[in-house]
Design an enzyme around this catalytic site. Sequence first.
Site, PDB file in Angstrom:
ATOM      1  CE  LYS A 179      -3.756  -2.516   0.485  1.00 35.84           C
ATOM      2  NZ  LYS A 179      -4.797  -2.623  -0.545  1.00 35.84           N
ATOM      3  CG  HIS A 297      -7.087  -9.540  -6.564  1.00 37.96           C
ATOM      4  ND1 HIS A 297      -8.361  -9.055  -6.777  1.00 37.96           N
ATOM      5  CD2 HIS A 297      -6.606  -8.866  -5.482  1.00 37.96           C
ATOM      6  CE1 HIS A 297      -8.634  -8.138  -5.869  1.00 37.96           C
ATOM      7  NE2 HIS A 297      -7.589  -8.008  -5.068  1.00 37.96           N
TER       8      HIS A 297
END
EC number: 4.1.1.39
Length: 488
Positions: A179, A297
């Site tokens: 992140k 994902h």
Amino acid sequence: MPEDVQNRTRIKSERYESGVIPYAKMGYWDADYNVKDTDILALFRITPQPGVDPVEARAAVAGESSTATWTVVWTDLLTACDIYRAKAYRVDPVPGTSDQFFAYIAYECDLFEEGSLANLTASIIGNVFGFKAVKALRLEDMRIPYAYLKTFQGPATGVVVERERLDKFGRPLLGATVKPKLGLSGKNYGRVVYEGLAGGLDFLKDDENINSQPFMRWKERFLYCMEGVNRAAAATGEVKGSYLNITAATMEQMYERAEYAHSIGSVIVMIDLVIGYTAIQSMAIWARKYEMILHLHRAGNSTYARQKNHGINFRVICKWMRMCGVDHIHAGTVVGKLEGDPLMVKGFYNSLLLTHLKINLAEGLFFDMDWAALRKCVPVASGGIHCGQMHQLLYYLGDDVVLQFGGGTIGHPDGIQSGATANRVALESMVLARNEGRDYVGEGPEILRRAAATCGPLKAALDLWKDITFDYTSTDTPDFVEVATESR
């Protein structure tokens, strides 16, 4: 010529009944049908349009997802149409509703190309979801027969082999998503990878939308990530990895990126669900050839999997992806920020991990199903989880899972490495308590508090996130109540 064929073809007006005939009358509804072991079975939740007969609605779904069109065609007589027609054979009302029905539909296995998820889905979900006769339609579950499963390779690595490669047993694997997901330079990105792995995580990973943007091209990211992986592995003596997202605009580009990742020593690559079923199967075949772990994902799944009455239940996606051959798939956390009812998530995990599924209506499993020795697919829990929930995560999800703490690692007040250490200590403390036979769920907060007394990073994390929860009602909830059986 057999007498029945002779009689059907002797006179034009007697060859077949032309025009628009109700689907049920054409043979797409058969309450007496005996399901074969080789049939592919689908369970649809059907909401008919007002005024549409429920029997006709379920027959229409069977017809439009197999051989039918809007009118009778004489070329049916040139096929084994009685065999190839899908058969709606059972219907049950959906509990708690007045206008929804569960329709069980059987498909002849020969309707589908071997080993092709694209062909399977072209029939099952290809056209029927736009059919006007139904107000809403949802594919809730499927039974894939043993014979058809054997035409798919399944996961290239699976749970056991992955644990052997990593030398990690008896606990969930730990990971984190870098992140912010977009905007970092390659060097800073690689630094995040190193800090997380050095602090105790097994994996770092790319997020779904980091590919090859102007601020960081894919090759730069791969090189810096692998530098971080190698340095952390050398420092800790553990096998480490970082999921390198090879998702791209074309298959040629994805193969190029995958081969480069392999050439620089990566043990795992990553793809997104949005690349499509054919691309997913193609990359799974490549991963098996090169002995790489393939992480998927589930980007985009909630556009069709979240709503209760229309779309595809995620448990079906889990089954399809296990058939395709991915080794990991995001499958829910129960306690995180994303959709996930406890029983529904358990059904997802069981679909990925069990070798034989049993009917469990509370978990949304409507069929018995033998997985035909296809390897297990590792579920991944990601999205809004932190170390203060470790007892809940271990209880709901078990050992065979990757727990990914993105913000819960990189948002630590003392830095990324401290965030990773907090998660590792929390996990090992909880696993130890469980192995000692303690009530780790009830005592969870106290177990974490005691561990934090000798671990500054864990104490800081618990102080920061102790009150953070995501207590929203799930959209997709069980239709059936779980009933406890009396022990005898």
